[in-house]
Design a protein around this motif. Structure first.
Motif, PDB file in Angstrom:
ATOM      1  N   VAL A  71       0.836  -1.204   0.000  1.00  0.00           N
ATOM      2  CA  VAL A  71       0.000   0.000   0.000  1.00  0.00           C
ATOM      3  C   VAL A  71       0.873   1.258   0.000  1.00  0.00           C
ATOM      4  O   VAL A  71       0.575   2.251  -0.675  1.00  0.00           O
ATOM      5  CB  VAL A  71      -0.940   0.002   1.223  1.00  0.00           C
ATOM      6  N   ALA A  72       1.965   1.216   0.758  1.00  0.00           N
ATOM      7  CA  ALA A  72       2.837   2.388   0.878  1.00  0.00           C
ATOM      8  C   ALA A  72       3.487   2.753  -0.453  1.00  0.00           C
ATOM      9  O   ALA A  72       3.553   3.934  -0.814  1.00  0.00           O
ATOM     10  CB  ALA A  72       3.905   2.135   1.934  1.00  0.00           C
ATOM     11  N   VAL A  73       3.983   1.767  -1.189  1.00  0.00           N
ATOM     12  CA  VAL A  73       4.603   2.089  -2.483  1.00  0.00           C
ATOM     13  C   VAL A  73       3.554   2.556  -3.486  1.00  0.00           C
ATOM     14  O   VAL A  73       3.848   3.368  -4.362  1.00  0.00           O
ATOM     15  CB  VAL A  73       5.401   0.891  -3.055  1.00  0.00           C
ATOM     16  N   ALA A  74       2.321   2.063  -3.333  1.00  0.00           N
ATOM     17  CA  ALA A  74       1.252   2.527  -4.209  1.00  0.00           C
ATOM     18  C   ALA A  74       0.936   4.001  -3.951  1.00  0.00           C
ATOM     19  O   ALA A  74       0.438   4.710  -4.841  1.00  0.00           O
ATOM     20  CB  ALA A  74      -0.004   1.680  -4.009  1.00  0.00           C
ATOM     21  N   LYS A  75       1.219   4.457  -2.726  1.00  0.00           N
ATOM     22  CA  LYS A  75       1.006   5.858  -2.370  1.00  0.00           C
ATOM     23  C   LYS A  75       2.185   6.747  -2.764  1.00  0.00           C
ATOM     24  O   LYS A  75       2.142   7.962  -2.571  1.00  0.00           O
ATOM     25  CB  LYS A  75       0.767   5.977  -0.861  1.00  0.00           C
ATOM     26  N   GLY A  76       3.255   6.136  -3.270  1.00  0.00           N
ATOM     27  CA  GLY A  76       4.387   6.921  -3.748  1.00  0.00           C
ATOM     28  C   GLY A  76       5.660   6.809  -2.946  1.00  0.00           C
ATOM     29  O   GLY A  76       6.667   7.445  -3.293  1.00  0.00           O
ATOM     30  N   LEU A  77       5.675   6.031  -1.858  1.00  0.00           N
ATOM     31  CA  LEU A  77       6.896   5.864  -1.077  1.00  0.00           C
ATOM     32  C   LEU A  77       7.821   4.865  -1.765  1.00  0.00           C
ATOM     33  O   LEU A  77       7.357   3.953  -2.465  1.00  0.00           O
ATOM     34  CB  LEU A  77       6.585   5.380   0.342  1.00  0.00           C
ATOM     35  N   THR A  78       9.110   5.030  -1.551  1.00  0.00           N
ATOM     36  CA  THR A  78      10.079   4.063  -2.067  1.00  0.00           C
ATOM     37  C   THR A  78      10.281   2.959  -1.027  1.00  0.00           C
ATOM     38  O   THR A  78       9.965   3.147   0.155  1.00  0.00           O
ATOM     39  CB  THR A  78      11.427   4.748  -2.340  1.00  0.00           C
ATOM     40  N   PRO A  79      10.806   1.804  -1.426  1.00  0.00           N
ATOM     41  CA  PRO A  79      11.098   0.759  -0.446  1.00  0.00           C
ATOM     42  C   PRO A  79      12.013   1.226   0.680  1.00  0.00           C
ATOM     43  O   PRO A  79      11.824   0.832   1.836  1.00  0.00           O
ATOM     44  CB  PRO A  79      11.775  -0.331  -1.297  1.00  0.00           C
ATOM     45  N   ALA A  80      12.985   2.101   0.370  1.00  0.00           N
ATOM     46  CA  ALA A  80      13.872   2.622   1.414  1.00  0.00           C
ATOM     47  C   ALA A  80      13.096   3.472   2.409  1.00  0.00           C
ATOM     48  O   ALA A  80      13.336   3.411   3.624  1.00  0.00           O
ATOM     49  CB  ALA A  80      15.005   3.437   0.782  1.00  0.00           C
ATOM     50  N   GLU A  81      12.153   4.273   1.916  1.00  0.00           N
ATOM     51  CA  GLU A  81      11.339   5.107   2.796  1.00  0.00           C
ATOM     52  C   GLU A  81      10.401   4.257   3.648  1.00  0.00           C
ATOM     53  O   GLU A  81      10.159   4.559   4.823  1.00  0.00           O
ATOM     54  CB  GLU A  81      10.546   6.118   1.972  1.00  0.00           C
ATOM     55  N   VAL A  82       9.892   3.181   3.085  1.00  0.00           N
ATOM     56  CA  VAL A  82       9.041   2.264   3.849  1.00  0.00           C
ATOM     57  C   VAL A  82       9.846   1.623   4.982  1.00  0.00           C
ATOM     58  O   VAL A  82       9.380   1.535   6.121  1.00  0.00           O
ATOM     59  CB  VAL A  82       8.453   1.177   2.926  1.00  0.00           C
ATOM     60  N   ALA A  83      11.068   1.186   4.652  1.00  0.00           N
ATOM     61  CA  ALA A  83      11.922   0.577   5.674  1.00  0.00           C
ATOM     62  C   ALA A  83      12.250   1.567   6.780  1.00  0.00           C
ATOM     63  O   ALA A  83      12.223   1.221   7.977  1.00  0.00           O
ATOM     64  CB  ALA A  83      13.214   0.063   5.026  1.00  0.00           C
ATOM     65  N   LEU A  84      12.544   2.811   6.419  1.00  0.00           N
ATOM     66  CA  LEU A  84      12.867   3.828   7.419  1.00  0.00           C
ATOM     67  C   LEU A  84      11.660   4.125   8.304  1.00  0.00           C
ATOM     68  O   LEU A  84      11.794   4.272   9.528  1.00  0.00           O
ATOM     69  CB  LEU A  84      13.337   5.106   6.721  1.00  0.00           C
ATOM     70  N   MET A  85      10.495   4.199   7.707  1.00  0.00           N
ATOM     71  CA  MET A  85       9.281   4.453   8.483  1.00  0.00           C
ATOM     72  C   MET A  85       9.023   3.330   9.480  1.00  0.00           C
ATOM     73  O   MET A  85       8.704   3.575  10.651  1.00  0.00           O
ATOM     74  CB  MET A  85       8.079   4.601   7.547  1.00  0.00           C
ATOM     75  N   SER A  86       9.162   2.097   9.040  1.00  0.00           N
ATOM     76  CA  SER A  86       8.946   0.958   9.933  1.00  0.00           C
ATOM     77  C   SER A  86       9.971   0.927  11.053  1.00  0.00           C
ATOM     78  O   SER A  86       9.648   0.587  12.193  1.00  0.00           O
ATOM     79  CB  SER A  86       8.993  -0.352   9.140  1.00  0.00           C
ATOM     80  N   ALA A  87      11.213   1.285  10.740  1.00  0.00           N
ATOM     81  CA  ALA A  87      12.271   1.256  11.748  1.00  0.00           C
ATOM     82  C   ALA A  87      12.081   2.332  12.805  1.00  0.00           C
ATOM     83  O   ALA A  87      12.334   2.091  13.997  1.00  0.00           O
ATOM     84  CB  ALA A  87      13.635   1.421  11.067  1.00  0.00           C
ATOM     85  N   LEU A  88      11.618   3.519  12.401  1.00  0.00           N
ATOM     86  CA  LEU A  88      11.517   4.636  13.338  1.00  0.00           C
ATOM     87  C   LEU A  88      10.162   4.705  14.040  1.00  0.00           C
ATOM     88  O   LEU A  88      10.081   5.127  15.192  1.00  0.00           O
ATOM     89  CB  LEU A  88      11.767   5.953  12.597  1.00  0.00           C
ATOM     90  N   VAL A  89       9.106   4.300  13.352  1.00  0.00           N
ATOM     91  CA  VAL A  89       7.765   4.387  13.936  1.00  0.00           C
ATOM     92  C   VAL A  89       7.383   3.090  14.632  1.00  0.00           C
ATOM     93  O   VAL A  89       6.943   3.085  15.779  1.00  0.00           O
ATOM     94  CB  VAL A  89       6.725   4.750  12.857  1.00  0.00           C
TER      95      VAL A  89
END
Length: 238
Positions: free
Chosen positions: A41-59
């Motif tokens: 869902v996140a990449v469909a919204k425009g996030l990159t895989p790196a941004e998804v990983a960073l979000m999961s790691a920090l949030v």
């Protein structure tokens, strides 16, 4: 002589580590499709895989991350996202207050450990605290397994998002619901549990229907706390 017999602390650490791994394994497995779904869902919204990983790691908060990604636009509405995340995660304050006296950790260790608190680790620790201590190693194993499991599964979902298609067709959208049903069932069948879960679910459903997300999360939590307080009081004085 067996080393575990010679050193009871080693034996205790080993047992608690194995217990943490055993208890968290079903939740970790159930969280995999949820993580894959979020990444897709996140990449469909425009996030990159790196941004998804960073979000999961920090949030590291599935519910808050899903809520954030549902309202994600560019540029991101920072204030709205922060407020929504606060409403969804404010329950962790109550969860931490409930669990804190039951874990064998120093104050500083608790501040660090509770960053990794999830509904699953909280529920399993509360259940364990009913008849045995919740040690640091037990918590650490559960937290580490869930954290890395979430990080890997969300990142993998982001990478494979375009190949997965709609994850709902695999039933992945029900994984969250099934996971929490299992956690609630583990608390037993007392009258207090039934009243608490029933009131919390009813209020959350009504608020979600008439007002919308993310208000239903905080409303359901507060209603459940109030119901538990009154139900437990009546049970004591019955």
């Amino acid at each position: 002589m067996n080393m575990d017999q010679a050193n009871p602390y080693t034996s205790s650490y080993g047992r608690d580590a194995r217990a943490g791994l055993r208890d968290i394994a079903p939740a970790a497995i159930a969280a995999i499709p949820i993580g894959l779904l979020f990444g897709a869902v996140a990449v469909a919204k425009g996030l990159t895989p790196a941004e998804v990983a960073l979000m999961s790691a920090l949030v590291f908060a599935g519910g808050a991350q899903f809520a954030a990604i549902e309202t994600w636009i560019s540029p991101a509405p920072i204030v709205a996202l922060a407020f929504g995340t606060f409403l969804i995660n404010v329950r962790h304050v109550l969860m931490g207050a409930s669990l804190s006296p039951k874990v064998r950790m120093s104050r500083g260790e608790k501040f660090l450990a509770f960053f990794f608190m999830t509904d699953e680790s909280w529920a399993l620790s509360e259940r364990r605290a009913l008849d045995r201590p919740v040690t640091g190693i037990y918590w650490a194993v559960m937290a580490a397994v869930l954290y890395f499991n979430w990080l890997v599964s969300t990142t993998l979902g982001a990478i494979l998002g375009s190949f997965l298609g709609d994850p709902a067709r695999f039933g992945a959208d029900f994984a969250f619901t099934a996971l929490f049903i299992g956690l609630v069932a583990g608390f037993g069948k007392s009258r207090v549990t039934f009243v608490t879960v029933g009131v919390s679910a009813a209020v959350a459903a009504l608020v979600h229907h008439f007002i919308g997300a993310p208000w239903h999360v905080a409303s359901g939590a507060l209603a459940g706390i109030g119901a538990a307080y009154f139900a437990a009081g009546k049970e004591v004085y019955a």
